[in-house]
Motif scaffolding. Structure first.
Motif, PDB file in Angstrom:
ATOM      1  N   ALA A  74       0.831  -1.197   0.000  1.00 18.39           N
ATOM      2  CA  ALA A  74       0.000   0.000   0.000  1.00 18.39           C
ATOM      3  C   ALA A  74       0.869   1.252   0.000  1.00 18.39           C
ATOM      4  N   ALA A  75       1.926   1.243   0.815  1.00 22.20           N
ATOM      5  CA  ALA A  75       2.826   2.395   0.865  1.00 22.20           C
ATOM      6  C   ALA A  75       3.607   2.546  -0.439  1.00 22.20           C
ATOM      7  N   ALA A  76       4.098   1.418  -0.972  1.00 23.13           N
ATOM      8  CA  ALA A  76       4.884   1.471  -2.210  1.00 23.13           C
ATOM      9  C   ALA A  76       4.057   1.968  -3.383  1.00 23.13           C
ATOM     10  N   SER A  77       2.761   1.713  -3.361  1.00 19.32           N
ATOM     11  CA  SER A  77       1.910   2.076  -4.497  1.00 19.32           C
ATOM     12  C   SER A  77       1.500   3.540  -4.501  1.00 19.32           C
ATOM     13  N   ARG A  78       1.810   4.280  -3.452  1.00 14.75           N
ATOM     14  CA  ARG A  78       1.366   5.674  -3.406  1.00 14.75           C
ATOM     15  C   ARG A  78       2.051   6.527  -4.462  1.00 14.75           C
ATOM     16  N   ALA A  79       3.220   6.113  -4.903  1.00 21.32           N
ATOM     17  CA  ALA A  79       3.895   6.839  -5.984  1.00 21.32           C
ATOM     18  C   ALA A  79       3.348   6.432  -7.346  1.00 21.32           C
ATOM     19  N   GLY A  80       2.536   5.393  -7.391  1.00 23.35           N
ATOM     20  CA  GLY A  80       1.964   4.897  -8.643  1.00 23.35           C
ATOM     21  C   GLY A  80       1.571   3.451  -8.493  1.00 23.35           C
ATOM     22  N   LEU A  81       0.271   3.162  -8.572  1.00 24.47           N
ATOM     23  CA  LEU A  81      -0.231   1.806  -8.377  1.00 24.47           C
ATOM     24  C   LEU A  81      -0.040   0.992  -9.646  1.00 24.47           C
ATOM     25  N   GLY A  82       0.853   0.016  -9.597  1.00 19.32           N
ATOM     26  CA  GLY A  82       1.119  -0.840 -10.751  1.00 19.32           C
ATOM     27  C   GLY A  82       0.473  -2.197 -10.606  1.00 19.32           C
ATOM     28  N   ASP A  83       0.537  -2.985 -11.692  1.00 19.21           N
ATOM     29  CA  ASP A  83      -0.110  -4.293 -11.660  1.00 19.21           C
ATOM     30  C   ASP A  83       0.522  -5.223 -10.631  1.00 19.21           C
ATOM     31  N   GLU A  84       1.828  -5.110 -10.390  1.00 19.61           N
ATOM     32  CA  GLU A  84       2.452  -5.976  -9.401  1.00 19.61           C
ATOM     33  C   GLU A  84       2.067  -5.571  -7.985  1.00 19.61           C
ATOM     34  N   HIS A  85       1.855  -4.265  -7.753  1.00 23.25           N
ATOM     35  CA  HIS A  85       1.335  -3.848  -6.450  1.00 23.25           C
ATOM     36  C   HIS A  85      -0.031  -4.483  -6.206  1.00 23.25           C
ATOM     37  N   VAL A  86      -0.889  -4.425  -7.219  1.00 24.62           N
ATOM     38  CA  VAL A  86      -2.219  -5.028  -7.095  1.00 24.62           C
ATOM     39  C   VAL A  86      -2.088  -6.523  -6.816  1.00 24.62           C
ATOM     40  N   HIS A  87      -1.202  -7.172  -7.559  1.00 22.68           N
ATOM     41  CA  HIS A  87      -1.027  -8.620  -7.401  1.00 22.68           C
ATOM     42  C   HIS A  87      -0.584  -8.970  -5.986  1.00 22.68           C
ATOM     43  N   GLN A  88       0.425  -8.256  -5.459  1.00 22.03           N
ATOM     44  CA  GLN A  88       0.948  -8.579  -4.137  1.00 22.03           C
ATOM     45  C   GLN A  88      -0.021  -8.180  -3.027  1.00 22.03           C
ATOM     46  N   LEU A  89      -0.791  -7.134  -3.225  1.00 20.65           N
ATOM     47  CA  LEU A  89      -1.849  -6.813  -2.272  1.00 20.65           C
ATOM     48  C   LEU A  89      -2.873  -7.948  -2.236  1.00 20.65           C
ATOM     49  N   ARG A  90      -3.196  -8.477  -3.420  1.00 25.13           N
ATOM     50  CA  ARG A  90      -4.135  -9.593  -3.520  1.00 25.13           C
ATOM     51  C   ARG A  90      -3.566 -10.835  -2.847  1.00 25.13           C
ATOM     52  N   VAL A  91      -2.275 -11.106  -3.042  1.00 21.78           N
ATOM     53  CA  VAL A  91      -1.635 -12.253  -2.392  1.00 21.78           C
ATOM     54  C   VAL A  91      -1.700 -12.111  -0.873  1.00 21.78           C
ATOM     55  N   ALA A  92      -1.440 -10.898  -0.373  1.00 19.30           N
ATOM     56  CA  ALA A  92      -1.498 -10.672   1.074  1.00 19.30           C
ATOM     57  C   ALA A  92      -2.891 -10.972   1.615  1.00 19.30           C
ATOM     58  N   GLN A  93      -3.917 -10.552   0.875  1.00 16.07           N
ATOM     59  CA  GLN A  93      -5.281 -10.824   1.325  1.00 16.07           C
ATOM     60  C   GLN A  93      -5.584 -12.320   1.300  1.00 16.07           C
ATOM     61  N   ARG A  94      -5.077 -13.029   0.317  1.00 13.68           N
ATOM     62  CA  ARG A  94      -5.296 -14.476   0.255  1.00 13.68           C
ATOM     63  C   ARG A  94      -4.537 -15.196   1.360  1.00 13.68           C
ATOM     64  N   ARG A  95      -3.348 -14.737   1.662  1.00 16.78           N
ATOM     65  CA  ARG A  95      -2.606 -15.315   2.783  1.00 16.78           C
ATOM     66  C   ARG A  95      -3.366 -15.098   4.090  1.00 16.78           C
TER      67      ARG A  95
END
Length: 508
Positions: free
Chosen positions: A250-271
Motif C-alpha cells: 500500500a505504501a509502495a503504491s502511493r507513488a503509482g499503483l502498478g499491476d504488481e502492487h495489485v497482485h501482491q496486495l491480492r496475495v497478502a489478502q489471500r494469505r
C-alpha cells in the motif's frame, strides 16, 4: 523499567517539507486542542547493533547529547510496538560513555557490549574497556546523523498519559507516534486517539520501517517460527508478516499503483484468508463486526482489478498470438484496458480513503490486543501445524482423477492446493527440506496449471460482457477454454500424483 505501547501513523510530505500544516490539523482534534505543542530540532545518529530487536542512537539537542537504547518486546508488527527505553547523557568521549551506559544496567550489558566500536574516529583510544584494559576503538566512518524536526504534545486522556510526537526529516515522511506507559487502559487510549487522528487528518498506519520508502512491490518474507512457539505466538507472527506485505505494498503504491502492487496486495489478502481458516477459533465477534465487512470490500476491489490485469495482459494477448490475425484483437484489448484502468482507479481511491485507513487501524488494534492477552492454554504450534498440513494434504490427494472432475470441482482443488502451499510457507521452519523444496514447488505448479484453466473460463464470461467482442472472438474464447481445461487437467493430474506427502521435521 517502564514498558511503553506505541501506535505509529504516517502522512504525506507537505509541499514545503515542514510539519507545521499537519500540526495545525492535529490541534483541531479535541485530544490536542488544549495541549500546546513543543517544537524542537534534533540530530540523531544510529549506532549499529547486531542484536535483534534492539536499537541504539545518540541524539543531540541544544548542544547536549543523549544515548538512547530501545528494546522492542512481543511480536513485531507494522504500526504498533511494545518497548522499553534506556537513556543516559553522553560526555565528550562517546566511546567511554557507551561503555558506561552498557554497564549501567544488566539488560544493556549484552546488547551494547561492543557498541563503542562503532562510534567513529572521534573516540580515539578509551582507557577502560569492558575488561579494564586499554581498548583501541578506531572505527570506520559512522553513518551521518539525521536532522529531525519534531513537535511533542503531552495528552491527558483520563485513562492514560500519551506522549504524541510528530516528526519529519529529509529521508522520511512525517510520522506521528502515540506512546503511553503500558498500564490498564493504555491500548484503549492510544488507539482511540489514533482513530480520531485518522478521521480528522491525512494519516494512515505506518508500514514496516524497511518498506516505508520503497516503491517496488513487496513480496511475502520467509517466516522462521521458533519450534517452541505456541499456537497463539505463531498466529500473531504470521498475521504480522501478512500485515508487512499488505501495508508495504500500500505504501509502495502511493507513488503509482502498478499491476504488481495489485497482485501482491491480492496475495497478502489471500494469505490472510488462509490464516483465518487455519486458526478459526481465534476469530471473535470483534473481528466479524469491525474488520470482516471492510476487508471483504477491499478484497473484492483487489480481486476485480487483478482479474482485469490477467484478462488484459495475459489472456487476450495469448488469444491474439494464437490467432491467424492478431490485429482483430486490438480493439478488444483496448476496451478491456479501459475497464482495467477503471478497476485499478477504484483500488487507488480505496487506498486513499478514510474507510481503508480505519480498516488497517482496526486490523492492527485487533492484532495488538490479541498478542497482549495471556495464553490460557499454551501449546506448541508444531503439533497443530502437523495436523493441519496432514488434513489439507489429504483433501487434495484423495480427489478423483482431475480429468474426470467438473470445472468447478477442479477449481476447488486449486483453492485447497493454494491453502496448503500458504500453510507450508507459514510453517516452513518445522517442515522437512524436501517439503520446502519439492512439495511446495509442486503445489505452486499445480496451482498455476489449474489457475490457467480457471482464467480461461473466467475470460469467456468476461468476453460475453464486452460489447466490442465479436461472435468469432466469443467462440474462440469458448474453444480455447475447453481445450485449456482438458490439457491443464491432465497436467494437473500428473503434478498431483507425483507430489510427495509433506512432513514436519520437529518431533512432537
Amino acid at each position: 523499567m517502564t514498558v511503553w505501547v506505541e501506535v505509529t501513523l504516517q502522512s504525506h510530505r507537505s509541499e514545503d517539507g515542514s510539519i507545521g500544516a499537519l500540526a495545525g490539523q492535529l490541534q483541531r482534534i479535541a485530544a490536542f486542542a488544549d495541549m500546546p505543542g513543543v517544537g524542537m530540532r534534533i540530530t540523531t545518529r544510529d549506532i549499529p547493533l547486531k542484536v535483534p530487536r534492539w536499537r541504539l542512537s545518540v541524539d543531540t539537542l541544544d548542544g547536549g547529547r543523549t544515548l538512547c537504547a530501545v528494546q522492542e518486546e512481543g511480536i513485531p508488527m507494522p504500526g504498533f510496538t511494545r518497548y522499553r527505553t534506556f537513556a543516559r547523557s553522553a560526555g565528550e568521549d562517546l566511546a567511554a560513555s557507551l561503555i558506561e551506559f552498557a554497564q549501567s544496567d544488566d539488560a544493556l550489558r549484552g546488547p551494547l557490549a561492543k557498541a563503542y566500536r562503532h562510534v567513529g574516529p572521534e573516540t580515539g583510544v578509551t582507557p577502560e574497556g569492558g575488561d579494564g584494559e586499554t581498548v583501541d576503538v578506531a572505527a570506520p566512518e559512522p553513518p551521518p546523523g539525521r536532522e529531525i524536526e519534531r513537535i511533542e504534545w503531552r495528552i491527558d486522556t483520563g485513562g492514560a498519559d500519551i506522549l504524541a510526537t510528530l516528526e519529519t526529516s529529509e529521508e522520511e515522511l512525517p510520522a506521528l507516534r502515540l506512546a503511553a506507559p503500558s498500564v490498564n487502559g493504555a491500548l484503549d487510549a492510544v488507539f482511540r486517539v489514533a482513530g480520531e487522528v485518522i478521521d480528522a487528518a491525512p494519516f494512515f498506519i505506518a508500514p514496516d520501517e524497511t518498506h516505508e520508502s520503497e516503491t517496488e512491490a513487496v513480496h511475502a518474507q520467509k517466516l522462521d517460527l521458533p519450534s517452541k512457539a505456541t499456537r497463539r505466538e505463531a498466529f500473531a507472527a504470521i498475521a504480522a508478516s501478512v500485515a508487512e506485505q499488505w501495508f508495504g505494498n500500500a505504501a509502495a503504491s502511493r507513488a503509482g499503483l502498478g499491476d504488481e502492487h495489485v497482485h501482491q496486495l491480492r496475495v497478502a489478502q489471500r494469505r490472510l484468508k488462509t490464516l483465518l481458516k487455519l486458526f478459526r477459533d481465534y476469530i471473535d465477534d470483534a473481528w466479524h463486526t469491525h474488520i470482516a465487512p471492510d476487508l471483504k470490500w477491499f478484497g473484492d476491489l483487489l480481486g476485480d482489478a487483478r482479474d482485469w490485469d490477467v484478462f488484459t495482459d495475459k489472456t487476450l494477448t495469448a488469444y491474439a498470438d494464437a490467432d491467424d490475425s492478431a490485429e482483430r484483437w486490438q480493439t478488444l484489448i483496448a476496451a478491456a484496458d479501459v475497464k482495467r484502468r477503471v478497476a485499478r482507479d477504484k483500488v487507488r481511491d480505496a487506498l486513499a480513503s478514510k474507510r481503508y485507513a480505519r480498516l488497517t487501524l482496526a486490523f492492527v488494534e485487533w492484532l495488538a490486543r490479541f498478542a497482549s492477552h495471556d495464553d490460557e492454554s499454551p501449546a506448541r504450534f508444531v503439533s497443530y501445524a502437523e495436523k493441519r498440513i496432514r488434513k489439507d494434504y489429504r483433501r487434495i490427494a484423495r480427489v478423483p482423477d482431475l480429468v474426470s472432475l467438473e470445472p468447478h470441482e477442479r477449481h476447488r482443488v486449486r483453492i485447497h492446493a493454494k491453502r496448503l502451499r500458504y500453510a507450508l510457507e507459514f510453517f516452513r521452519s518445522v517442515t522437512s527440506r524436501r517439503t520446502r523444496d519439492d512439495t511446495a514447488k509442486r503445489l505452486g505448479e499445480l496451482q498455476t496449471v489449474l489457475g490457467e484453466a480457471n482464467d480461461a473460463a473466467v475470460a469467456a464470461d468476461r468476453l460475453a460482457s464486452i460489447p466490442e467482442a465479436s461472435d468469432y472472438q466469443r467462440g474462440f474464447a469458448r474453444a480455447w477454454g475447453a481445450a485449456a481445461a482438458q490439457k491443464d487437467a491432465q497436467e494437473g493430474e500428473r503434478l498431483l500424483r507425483s507430489m510427495r506427502r509433506p512432513r514436519v521435521k520437529v518431533p512432537i
